[in-house]
Write an enzyme that holds these catalytic residues in place. Sequence first.
Site, mmCIF file in Angstrom:
data_model
loop_
_atom_site.group_PDB
_atom_site.id
_atom_site.type_symbol
_atom_site.label_atom_id
_atom_site.label_comp_id
_atom_site.label_asym_id
_atom_site.label_seq_id
_atom_site.Cartn_x
_atom_site.Cartn_y
_atom_site.Cartn_z
ATOM 1 N N ASP A 250 0.605 -1.051 -0.224
ATOM 2 C CA ASP A 250 0.103 0.248 0.022
ATOM 3 C C ASP A 250 0.546 1.714 0.309
ATOM 4 O OD1 ASP A 250 -2.026 -1.786 -0.001
ATOM 5 O OD2 ASP A 250 -2.137 -1.503 2.260
ATOM 6 N N TYR B 209 5.894 -10.517 6.757
ATOM 7 C CA TYR B 209 5.106 -8.807 7.182
ATOM 8 C C TYR B 209 5.624 -8.390 8.117
ATOM 9 C CZ TYR B 209 2.564 -10.281 3.300
ATOM 10 O OH TYR B 209 1.869 -9.993 2.127
#
Length: 133
Positions: free
Chosen positions: A52, A110
């Site tokens: 993002d 992540y």
Amino acid sequence: MKYKCIVSYDGYSFNGYQKQKHDKNTIQEVIEKTLSAIFKEKIIIFGSGRTDKQVHAYGQVFHFESSKQIPALNLKKALNEMLPLAIKIKKIEVVDDAFHARYSSHKKVYVYKIKNTKNENVFDNRYYAYIKE
């Protein structure tokens, strides 16, 4: 010829990884534009995933194909000289046609960094989510 690339980037100044119709300021757009200039043909890259807006990557994989051959070390050097400082190609290698950055991936990691101290360091603002309590 198919190339596999590992890229690291500071996504703070970009609007995510994936190319957007209305936005030219993405990691994919910048890399594709640079590769197209080097190869003098339209290059489309295929990433292992997306990030993002303002998200960073330490070792994201992408691949692309070209009818032209450039030695991997020369290509890495050219890309790193032409790309913005926030994007760094860490490794390039030639792979077989069966490789796909997304479907050949074995794992993804992540990392979420959260800081909750009162002494906020201005240099951490890009890399930590600040939670007051």
